[in-house]
Design a protein around this motif. Structure first.
Motif, PDB file in Angstrom:
ATOM      1  N   ASN A 539       0.811  -1.224   0.000  1.00 30.78           N
ATOM      2  CA  ASN A 539       0.000   0.000   0.000  1.00 30.78           C
ATOM      3  C   ASN A 539       0.843   1.272   0.000  1.00 30.78           C
ATOM      4  O   ASN A 539       0.298   2.374  -0.013  1.00 30.78           O
ATOM      5  N   LEU A 540       2.163   1.110   0.018  1.00 24.17           N
ATOM      6  CA  LEU A 540       3.047   2.274   0.147  1.00 24.17           C
ATOM      7  C   LEU A 540       3.003   3.130  -1.118  1.00 24.17           C
ATOM      8  O   LEU A 540       3.341   2.681  -2.203  1.00 24.17           O
ATOM      9  N   SER A 541       2.558   4.384  -0.973  1.00 24.89           N
ATOM     10  CA  SER A 541       2.489   5.267  -2.143  1.00 24.89           C
ATOM     11  C   SER A 541       3.420   6.470  -2.018  1.00 24.89           C
ATOM     12  O   SER A 541       3.821   7.046  -3.020  1.00 24.89           O
ATOM     13  N   THR A 542       3.774   6.861  -0.774  1.00 29.61           N
ATOM     14  CA  THR A 542       4.660   8.011  -0.580  1.00 29.61           C
ATOM     15  C   THR A 542       5.823   7.611   0.316  1.00 29.61           C
ATOM     16  O   THR A 542       5.609   7.136   1.440  1.00 29.61           O
ATOM     17  N   LEU A 543       7.042   7.788  -0.199  1.00 30.59           N
ATOM     18  CA  LEU A 543       8.244   7.457   0.571  1.00 30.59           C
ATOM     19  C   LEU A 543       9.238   8.602   0.438  1.00 30.59           C
ATOM     20  O   LEU A 543       9.713   8.904  -0.655  1.00 30.59           O
ATOM     21  N   ASP A 544       9.520   9.260   1.561  1.00 35.25           N
ATOM     22  CA  ASP A 544      10.464  10.380   1.558  1.00 35.25           C
ATOM     23  C   ASP A 544      11.756   9.940   2.237  1.00 35.25           C
ATOM     24  O   ASP A 544      11.785   9.673   3.443  1.00 35.25           O
ATOM     25  N   LEU A 545      12.818   9.845   1.427  1.00 37.75           N
ATOM     26  CA  LEU A 545      14.155   9.495   1.944  1.00 37.75           C
ATOM     27  C   LEU A 545      15.147  10.620   1.643  1.00 37.75           C
ATOM     28  O   LEU A 545      16.350  10.397   1.587  1.00 37.75           O
ATOM     29  N   SER A 546      14.619  11.839   1.457  1.00 31.46           N
ATOM     30  CA  SER A 546      15.498  12.955   1.086  1.00 31.46           C
ATOM     31  C   SER A 546      16.445  13.311   2.225  1.00 31.46           C
ATOM     32  O   SER A 546      16.148  13.086   3.401  1.00 31.46           O
ATOM     33  N   ASN A 547      17.600  13.852   1.867  1.00 30.31           N
ATOM     34  CA  ASN A 547      18.603  14.328   2.837  1.00 30.31           C
ATOM     35  C   ASN A 547      18.991  13.253   3.850  1.00 30.31           C
ATOM     36  O   ASN A 547      18.863  13.436   5.064  1.00 30.31           O
ATOM     37  N   ASN A 548      19.401  12.106   3.324  1.00 22.82           N
ATOM     38  CA  ASN A 548      19.932  11.023   4.149  1.00 22.82           C
ATOM     39  C   ASN A 548      21.338  10.675   3.660  1.00 22.82           C
ATOM     40  O   ASN A 548      21.979  11.494   2.989  1.00 22.82           O
ATOM     41  N   ASP A 549      21.820   9.485   4.003  1.00 25.85           N
ATOM     42  CA  ASP A 549      23.196   9.100   3.640  1.00 25.85           C
ATOM     43  C   ASP A 549      23.216   7.927   2.666  1.00 25.85           C
ATOM     44  O   ASP A 549      24.084   7.058   2.731  1.00 25.85           O
ATOM     45  N   LEU A 550      22.246   7.896   1.742  1.00 27.81           N
ATOM     46  CA  LEU A 550      22.182   6.785   0.779  1.00 27.81           C
ATOM     47  C   LEU A 550      23.284   6.938  -0.256  1.00 27.81           C
ATOM     48  O   LEU A 550      23.270   7.871  -1.058  1.00 27.81           O
ATOM     49  N   LEU A 551      24.214   5.989  -0.254  1.00 29.36           N
ATOM     50  CA  LEU A 551      25.329   6.037  -1.209  1.00 29.36           C
ATOM     51  C   LEU A 551      24.964   5.390  -2.528  1.00 29.36           C
ATOM     52  O   LEU A 551      25.543   5.691  -3.559  1.00 29.36           O
ATOM     53  N   ASN A 552      24.020   4.454  -2.492  1.00 27.21           N
ATOM     54  CA  ASN A 552      23.543   3.884  -3.759  1.00 27.21           C
ATOM     55  C   ASN A 552      22.066   3.519  -3.637  1.00 27.21           C
ATOM     56  O   ASN A 552      21.578   3.207  -2.557  1.00 27.21           O
ATOM     57  N   ILE A 553      21.377   3.623  -4.769  1.00 26.29           N
ATOM     58  CA  ILE A 553      19.952   3.300  -4.813  1.00 26.29           C
ATOM     59  C   ILE A 553      19.807   1.973  -5.537  1.00 26.29           C
ATOM     60  O   ILE A 553      20.141   1.869  -6.722  1.00 26.29           O
ATOM     61  N   PRO A 554      19.345   0.919  -4.846  1.00 24.62           N
ATOM     62  CA  PRO A 554      19.253  -0.390  -5.506  1.00 24.62           C
ATOM     63  C   PRO A 554      18.264  -0.357  -6.670  1.00 24.62           C
ATOM     64  O   PRO A 554      17.153   0.169  -6.520  1.00 24.62           O
ATOM     65  N   PRO A 555      18.656  -0.883  -7.839  1.00 25.46           N
ATOM     66  CA  PRO A 555      17.766  -0.861  -9.012  1.00 25.46           C
ATOM     67  C   PRO A 555      16.407  -1.501  -8.732  1.00 25.46           C
ATOM     68  O   PRO A 555      15.386  -1.088  -9.275  1.00 25.46           O
ATOM     69  N   GLU A 556      16.384  -2.514  -7.832  1.00 28.52           N
ATOM     70  CA  GLU A 556      15.132  -3.229  -7.550  1.00 28.52           C
ATOM     71  C   GLU A 556      14.066  -2.317  -6.924  1.00 28.52           C
ATOM     72  O   GLU A 556      12.885  -2.667  -6.898  1.00 28.52           O
ATOM     73  N   LEU A 557      14.494  -1.164  -6.418  1.00 29.54           N
ATOM     74  CA  LEU A 557      13.522  -0.202  -5.883  1.00 29.54           C
ATOM     75  C   LEU A 557      12.525   0.193  -6.979  1.00 29.54           C
ATOM     76  O   LEU A 557      11.387   0.552  -6.699  1.00 29.54           O
ATOM     77  N   GLY A 558      12.964   0.085  -8.235  1.00 26.53           N
ATOM     78  CA  GLY A 558      12.091   0.394  -9.369  1.00 26.53           C
ATOM     79  C   GLY A 558      10.894  -0.535  -9.486  1.00 26.53           C
ATOM     80  O   GLY A 558       9.926  -0.232 -10.180  1.00 26.53           O
ATOM     81  N   LEU A 559      10.952  -1.678  -8.794  1.00 30.19           N
ATOM     82  CA  LEU A 559       9.846  -2.638  -8.846  1.00 30.19           C
ATOM     83  C   LEU A 559       8.746  -2.296  -7.842  1.00 30.19           C
ATOM     84  O   LEU A 559       7.707  -2.949  -7.812  1.00 30.19           O
ATOM     85  N   CYS A 560       8.972  -1.252  -7.021  1.00 31.19           N
ATOM     86  CA  CYS A 560       7.948  -0.807  -6.067  1.00 31.19           C
ATOM     87  C   CYS A 560       6.944   0.053  -6.819  1.00 31.19           C
ATOM     88  O   CYS A 560       6.931   1.283  -6.695  1.00 31.19           O
ATOM     89  N   THR A 561       6.113  -0.588  -7.614  1.00 25.05           N
ATOM     90  CA  THR A 561       5.263   0.142  -8.567  1.00 25.05           C
ATOM     91  C   THR A 561       4.088   0.848  -7.905  1.00 25.05           C
ATOM     92  O   THR A 561       3.403   1.625  -8.554  1.00 25.05           O
ATOM     93  N   THR A 562       3.850   0.588  -6.602  1.00 24.14           N
ATOM     94  CA  THR A 562       2.754   1.311  -5.940  1.00 24.14           C
ATOM     95  C   THR A 562       3.177   2.737  -5.581  1.00 24.14           C
ATOM     96  O   THR A 562       2.335   3.572  -5.276  1.00 24.14           O
TER      97      THR A 562
END
Length: 598
Positions: A539-562
Motif C-alpha cells: 500500500n506504500l504510495s509516498t516514501l520520503d528518503l530525502s537528505n539522508n546518507d544513501l550512497l547507492n539506490i538499488p535498481p530493484e527499488l524500481g519494482l515498487c510500482t505502488t
C-alpha cells in the motif's frame, strides 16, 4: 554476377533499379496489397519508397505477364486501388511526386522518418482522410496540402515548423490537428475556419499569443497550449462553446483567464506566474471538475471559490497560500485537495499528509468554532497550570490539544477534562517532552491520530503499540534512532512521519506494517533500504528518503510500482543522476528498472 549484384546494393543509383530494390518489398506483400488495398511497409529500413510501390495500381503485375491461367482469387484485373499506405519508422528523406499515382489513398502514414519536405503533389490525393507526418524534420508545409477537402486528421508534431500556410483554414473537414513540439511563433488567422475541429494541440511551441479567430472553433473539445510563452488568453475564447479541456501549463500567465465556456470541465494552469485569483473569473467556471493551479504564486483564495459546486479536484501545490478559507469545506463534490508546499499557518502539517477528507473535516470544524469565538469564556477554562482546556474541541472535534507550550509534561487536568470522551486526535507537538505521556493509554480504544512532533523523545514507548485504531503518527523533529518491534501490531497505521530524527537505517519494523501508505524519513542518516522488503509494503504510495546518507539506490527499488511519490534528493548517491531525479518519481522508477540485471 553476384559481384555486380553486391555493388548494386550500395550504388547511389539503386533507386532507379527497381529490380534490385524488389527484395525490400517482398513480392507477396505487393500481391496482397492489390487485393486488400492496404500496404504496410513500416520499420523496414527504407531510405526511399521503391518505384513499384508508387506504380502498384499502374503497372500490370508480373504474374499477368508470365502466366495467364489464374485461379479465381488471383484475377489481377480485379485488383483494388491502394487506399492505405503505411511507411512509418523508416529512414525516408524524401517523397517522390509519383505519390500522385496513388490517388485513392485515404490514409498515408509517414511518421518517424527524416523528411525535410513533402511534395506539393500530395495535394492531388483528394481522397486522403488521414495524413501522419509527425517526428520528421519538416520546416514548412506546402499550401497544396490545404486543398485536401476530405482530410480529417493531420498530425505534424515533433517537426521544425516555424510557420503554417494561411490556406490552412481550407481544411474544412479536419477534426484533429496536432502541431505540438515545433517552433511556431504565430498561427494563421484562418485557423478559425476549421469549424469541424475537435482536438487542437499547440503545446511545446513559441507562441506568445493566440489569434482572436480561435473563438470560431466552436467544435473544439480539447485545446492544449502548454509550454508556450503566452502572457494572456483572448477574451473570445469564451465563445468556444464545446470546450471541455484546456491546458495552459508552463506559460507566462499572471492571471487566471476569464473562461466562461459552458462545458469547460478541466482547466490546467500550473507552472505559470499567477499571483491572484479574480473572484469574477472563478465564478465563470460553472461546469468545472478539475482545476489545477499548482506551481504558481497565489497567496490567497477568494471566498467565491465556494461557488464552484461541481469541483471535484483542486490542486494548489507549491503556491504561497498562508491561510485557507474554512468555507472551502462546503464544496459539495470536492474529493481531492492538494496543498503541499504552501506556507500554511494554523494547519498542522500532518493534516496535509492524511488526505482530503481529514482536511475538510478540520475546516468544517473551524466553521463551527468561529461563531463561538466572541464568547470565549464558555469554550475555554483556565486551570492553575495556565493550560487552556478547549472543552469545545474535546467534545465536538474529539481533539485534545496542548502544543507550543514548551512544557516537559502534559497537565493531568487535560486528561481529566477528556475523561469519558472518545478522543480520536491528540496534539502534543512543540513541547519539551522526553517521553510519551503515560496517561495517553486512557484513549486506547478510540485514538487514531497522535502528533508528538518537535519534542525531545529519545525512545519510543511500547504503550503506543497498543492502540488498535491508530492510523497516523507524527514523530518528526525528535531524537529517535529506533522504533519498538511491537509496532507491527498497529495493523491500521497508514502514515508515519519520522523526519529530522537520528535513524541510521530504515526502521526494520516498518517493513512489517503492510497497511502503511506514507513513510516520511527525510533528514535522517539512513544509509540503506531493502527493496525486496519494500516491495511487500503493497500500500506504500509516498516514501520520503530525502537528505539522508544513501550512497547507492538499488535498481530493484524500481519494482515498487505502488509508489506515487519517491523523494531521494539530498543524498550522496551518484546514480540516478540529478537530472533524472528532477523529472519525478515515474522517471526514477523507470530508470531503476532499466538497471536491473537480466
Amino acid at each position: 554476377m553476384s559481384r555486380f549484384k553486391k555493388a548494386g546494393q550500395v550504388d547511389s543509383l539503386a533507386g532507379f533499379r527497381t529490380e534490385k530494390k524488389e527484395p525490400t518489398v517482398p513480392h507477396g506483400l505487393l500481391k496482397a496489397a492489390r487485393k486488400s488495398g492496404q500496404l504496410n511497409l513500416s520499420g523496414r529500413g527504407l531510405t526511399e519508397v521503391p518505384q513499384n510501390v508508387y506504380r502498384l495500381n499502374v503497372d500490370t503485375p508480373e504474374e499477368a505477364q508470365q502466366d495467364v491461367s489464374f485461379g479465381a482469387s488471383d484475377r489481377w484485373w480485379e485488383q483494388t486501388d491502394l487506399t492505405k499506405l503505411l511507411l512509418s519508422s523508416n529512414q525516408l528523406t524524401q517523397l517522390s511526386d509519383d505519390i500522385r499515382l496513388l490517388p485513392a489513398l485515404t490514409t498515408l502514414d509517414l511518421h518517424d522518418n527524416q523528411l525535410s519536405s513533402v511534395p506539393s503533389a500530395l495535394g492531388e490525393l483528394q481522397e486522403l482522410q488521414q495524413l501522419r507526418l509527425s517526428h520528421n524534420q519538416l520546416t514548412s508545409l506546402p499550401a497544396e496540402v490545404c486543398t485536401l477537402k476530405n482530410l480529417c486528421s493531420l498530425t505534424l508534431q515533433k517537426n521544425l515548423l516555424e510557420s503554417l500556410p494561411e490556406e490552412l483554414g481550407q481544411l474544412e473537414n479536419l477534426t484533429q490537428l496536432d502541431l505540438s513540439n515545433n517552433h511556431l511563433k504565430g498561427l494563421p488567422s484562418s485557423l478559425g475556419s476549421l469549424t469541424c475541429l475537435q482536438t487542437l494541440n499547440l503545446s511545446h511551441n513559441k507562441l506568445s499569443c493566440l489569434p482572436d479567430s480561435v473563438a470560431q472553433l466552436t467544435s473544439v473539445k480539447l485545446l492544449d497550449c502548454s509550454n508556450n510563452q503566452l502572457t494572456d488568453i483572448p477574451a473570445s475564447i469564451s465563445e468556444m462553446i464545446a470546450l471541455e479541456q484546456l491546458y495552459l501549463r508552463h506559460n507566462k500567465l499572471r492571471l487566471l483567464p476569464k473562461l466562461p465556456a459552458p462545458a469547460l470541465k478541466d482547466v490546467y494552469v500550473g507552472n505559470n506566474q499567477i499571483e491572484q485569483l479574480d473572484a469574477e473569473n472563478l465564478a465563470c467556471l460553472t461546469a468545472i471538475s478539475f482545476l489545477e493551479l499548482r506551481d504558481n504564486k497565489i497567496q490567497t483564495l477568494p471566498e467565491q471559490i465556494t461557488s464552484l459546486s461541481t469541483l471535484t479536484r483542486l490542486d494548489l501545490t507549491n503556491n504561497d497560500i498562508g491561510t485557507l478559507p474554512a468555507s472551502l469545506s462546503l464544496l459539495p463534490n470536492l474529493k481531492v485537495l492538494l496543498l503541499e508546499g504552501n506556507p500554511l499557518r494554523g494547519i498542522r502539517r500532518d493534516l496535509l499528509t492524511k488526505g482530503t477528507n481529514e482536511l475538510l473535516k478540520y475546516l468544517r470544524g473551524r466553521i463551527k468554532e468561529e461563531p463561538e469565538k466572541a464568547d470565549d469564556g464558555q469554550t475555554a477554562m483556565t486551570l492553575p497550570s495556565q493550560a487552556r482546556v478547549n472543552v469545545h474541541s474535546i467534545k465536538t472535534l474529539k481533539l485534545v490539544e496542548y502544543s507550543e507550550k514548551q512544557a516537559d509534561h502534559i497537565p493531568d487536568e487535560l486528561f481529566d477534562a477528556a475523561a469519558g470522551e472518545s478522543v480520536t486526535t491528540v496534539n502534543f507537538s512543540k513541547n519539551q517532552l522526553t517521553s510519551i505521556p503515560p496517561r495517553l493509554v486512557e484513549f486506547l480504544s478510540s485514538l487514531s491520530d497522535i502528533n508528538l512532533g518537535f519534542n525531545r523523545l529519545t525512545c519510543f514507548s511500547p504503550d503506543v503499540c497498543k492502540f488498535p485504531k491508530l492510523t497516523h503518527i507524527d514523530l518528526r523533529n525528535n531524537q529517535l534512532s529506533d522504533l519498538s518491534s511491537d509496532m507491527k501490531n498497529l495493523t491500521k497505521l497508514r502514515s508515519i512521519i519520522l523526519s529530522c530524527n537520528r535513524f541510521k537505517s530504515f526502521p526494520e519494523v516498518l517493513y512489517e506494517i503492510v497497511s502503511l501508505e506514507t513513510v516520511l524519513l527525510g533528514n535522517n542518516q539512513v544509509g540503506e533500504v531493502d527493496p525486496h522488503r519494500l516491495i511487500k509494503m503493497v500500500n506504500l504510495s509516498t516514501l520520503d528518503l530525502s537528505n539522508n546518507d544513501l550512497l547507492n539506490i538499488p535498481p530493484e527499488l524500481g519494482l515498487c510500482t505502488t509508489l506515487r511519490c519517491l523523494s531521494l534528493d539530498g543524498n550522496p548517491f551518484r546514480t540516478p543522476r540529478a537530472a533524472i531525479v528532477a523529472k519525478g518519481t515515474d522517471a526514477v522508477l523507470e530508470y531503476l528498472r532499466s538497471r536491473i540485471p537480466t
